[in-house]
Design a protein around this motif. Structure first.
Motif, mmCIF file in Angstrom:
data_model
loop_
_atom_site.group_PDB
_atom_site.id
_atom_site.type_symbol
_atom_site.label_atom_id
_atom_site.label_comp_id
_atom_site.label_asym_id
_atom_site.label_seq_id
_atom_site.Cartn_x
_atom_site.Cartn_y
_atom_site.Cartn_z
ATOM 1 N N THR A 1 29.588 36.926 30.536
ATOM 2 C CA THR A 1 28.385 36.696 31.337
ATOM 3 C C THR A 1 28.536 37.331 32.700
ATOM 4 O O THR A 1 29.636 37.681 33.118
ATOM 5 N N VAL A 2 27.421 37.457 33.397
ATOM 6 C CA VAL A 2 27.468 37.921 34.775
ATOM 7 C C VAL A 2 26.888 36.804 35.636
ATOM 8 O O VAL A 2 25.974 36.102 35.206
ATOM 9 N N PRO A 3 27.430 36.619 36.843
ATOM 10 C CA PRO A 3 26.922 35.541 37.687
ATOM 11 C C PRO A 3 25.428 35.708 38.007
ATOM 12 O O PRO A 3 24.691 34.747 38.053
ATOM 13 N N TYR B 1 32.531 31.571 38.772
ATOM 14 C CA TYR B 1 32.948 32.712 37.932
ATOM 15 C C TYR B 1 34.416 33.062 38.194
ATOM 16 O O TYR B 1 35.194 33.266 37.256
ATOM 17 N N HIS B 2 34.795 33.104 39.451
ATOM 18 C CA HIS B 2 36.190 33.427 39.780
ATOM 19 C C HIS B 2 37.130 32.310 39.329
ATOM 20 O O HIS B 2 38.210 32.568 38.805
ATOM 21 N N GLY C 1 37.551 32.505 35.751
ATOM 22 C CA GLY C 1 38.285 33.732 35.428
ATOM 23 C C GLY C 1 39.785 33.606 35.629
ATOM 24 O O GLY C 1 40.563 34.319 34.997
ATOM 25 N N TYR C 2 40.199 32.711 36.516
ATOM 26 C CA TYR C 2 41.637 32.499 36.727
ATOM 27 C C TYR C 2 42.128 31.217 36.054
ATOM 28 O O TYR C 2 43.259 30.787 36.289
#
Lengths: 372, 372
Positions: free
Chosen positions: B16-18, B123-124, B127-128
């Motif tokens: 996905t994209v934010p 999102y970040h 992602g981590y």
């Protein structure tokens, strides 16, 4: 008070930087460099159309750039004979390498590179906890067979190869890389850094199916296109690999002047040809200056020349220091025996005149201070 | 053939994209937007001196930017009454948040934010591999006390707080944040996103010792300074925290036109004042248009206004869709009950004229299609 709690991986990382910029060195010297020949920038600059495109775009800077980058992807797809879905735009090859390493390398995963190759790649691998295996150069070329053998031995997820190579300027033929790919271990990805490919002889770029998910090809507008300060590069790979970057990339990370400039630069093939001609002339001039000082140069498929200072790393480091002292920004390989060389970027005539003026004194000083 | 081997963490992430950019929506619509009021960009643009600085810098684009960013750091340090060592320049707050999350969050680590706050932060964290704990808004404000209580409960390493808030435009006083900081759990860092701080009333920015390593303050040139497309922001924190970013950041990631533009923008305080005046007028005009259509607006300390559509999220989404259909790019909160609102950025008179023209029809269409 404990303060911020860094994960072990982060806490263990050094606070080093892959490269010190020339501006920091200028501050330390208290004087500007007279010639900027250390970062393989293109002193010839970008296409005038790229400059104009950047200037036109400046008034639009209040808008975020299109995070899908479709205009530039379309132009690059046409040039690379692939689909826009095979292309990722990113913040220079440095940024793209960071994303690629994050995408593939978990702590403890094996990664293979050449000993003395691009340190920013190593920086990213260390930063994500990967385990680097380094293969020595073979005759100042990256050792294609050795890299692949090592990858099989350590079950590497990723190999880094620059073709042409930085810092030596050497290259493999496209055919040699195509043949090597046939032996790539299953489940291993080749990061093929083609930052300097435009300067290389015909046949240096391998023919690779853009849908081949074993290769991520990396290119940039920083070198032949003369836009290092814009921070824009691109990756080419299979569409599913490119889509995977969407999981982690900074979607709104691109500067819109960079995108506009790149699009214009791409279309000015005449300027690119002119830059390639000027770069070739400059390489010849660097060789002439080196020879006049009793030094030899390595063949180069890039916009720089490795000048063999004829002795060991200590001597070459002294020559380098002498040039920097005298106002010439240059860099050199980190690892023996490649560190017998200094690396000089293609310059304008006036830059190379400064080199010609300063090299004899730098050499003499090095000969005085470094015992043979 | 196994193909690339993604780590489990990466394989599990969605593609996905934010945010979807307006350009992608324009392609889908087959028409350009008539008013661009969805991304809280500054339609008033940057200082003319910033535009001129970008244009002047274009010819220098062949050089990498100084990776130490000392010129801009010096200017920011003077403005923020701290040392250059307290400042980090990065690729917008988006990029800085990515670095900050990477610096602190290992897989499984707890992180706290507001439910409906900035999705790029989430999102970040995802992602981590961080574990997000989300606290509902309290009366359309981020719940300061609730965030800190939850952080203590889950032993969070990081809290995200935007002040003023996006997407609601609400804010806490600097004094309230200073008081909350006193209760911050030991070992927890507050990411204080001040993207909109320039628009906020006097006293909204807390007084925080720049050497306080419990806070990383984030600011940007994307909003009041009108340079969203340049991708440049900065973080302020204790020098050891700022140095820690050097372990992981893309040292050569900054665009030199962005740096030059930011330096010029920072010095043009008259332009900033003018933008603040124009923005305030535009907020008033948005409120007037909303009221003329029987809607209310929320108080705002930003360059946008949350317009309460008076019913539920489905209704507000229908109004939003109606505006987009009619050529007005707007966005809205993701989470109930804040999603009863649509979020409209401050526009030029001509942008707001388009809003005034289209809102009645968008509302009427929504009333027809969404049952009460």
């Amino acid at each position: 008070m404990t303060g911020p709690r860094y994960p072990d991986l982060i806490a263990a990382l050094p606070e080093t930087v892959p490269f010190v910029g020339p501006e920091v060195q200028e501050r330390a010297r208290g004087a500007l460099f007279k010639a900027r020949l250390g970062a393989n920038e293109s002193v010839f600059g970008p296409s005038p159309f790229a400059i104009a495109a950047i200037q036109d775009e400046a008034a639009e800077v209040w808008k975020y750039a299109d995070p899908s980058h479709l205009d530039l992807k379309g132009a690059l797809a046409a040039k690379m004979a692939c689909a826009p879905e095979n292309i990722l735009i990113g913040e220079g090859i440095d940024g793209l390498l960071g994303y690629l390493v994050r995408l593939l390398v978990a702590p403890g995963d094996a990664v293979v590179t050449s000993d003395g190759a691009y340190p920013t790649f190593n920086y990213h691998v260390n930063g994500y906890g990967g385990v680097l295996h380094k293969i020595p150069y073979a005759g100042d070329h990256e050792n294609l067979g050795g890299l692949i053998e090592k990858a099989a031995e350590v079950d590497a997820k990723l190999i880094y190869l620059a073709n042409p190579d930085n810092p030596m300027g050497s290259w493999h033929s496209g055919a040699a890389i195509e043949a090597a790919l046939e032996t790539l271990p299953d489940g291993c990805v080749l990061a093929l850094d083609e930052a300097y490919i435009e300067f290389a002889p015909e046949g240096t770029a391998p023919r690779i199916d853009p849908e081949d998910d074993r290769v991520v090809r990396l290119r940039t507008f920083s070198k032949a296109y003369g836009m290092a300060g814009a921070r824009i590069g691109y990756a080419i790979s299979a569409a599913p690999v490119i889509r995977a970057f969407d999981k982690i990339r900074n979607h709104f990370g691109m500067n819109r002047m960079a995108l506009a400039g790149a699009l214009a630069a791409l279309q000015d093939t005449e300027w690119l040809e002119e830059v390639l001609r000027l770069t070739e002339d400059a390489r010849g001039e660097i060789a002439r200056i080196a020879e006049a000082n009793g030094l030899t140069t390595l063949p180069s498929a890039t916009n720089f020349v490795a000048v063999d200072c004829g002795r060991d790393g200590d001597f070459a480091r002294a020559v380098l220091a002498g040039l920097i002292d005298r106002g010439v920004f240059v860099r050199m390989p980190f690892v023996a025996p490649q560190d017998r060389c200094i690396r000089i970027s293609a310059g304008q005539s006036e830059d190379l005149a400064v080199l010609e003026e300063t090299l004899p004194a730098a050499l003499a000083a090095a000969r005085e201070t470094v015992s043979a």
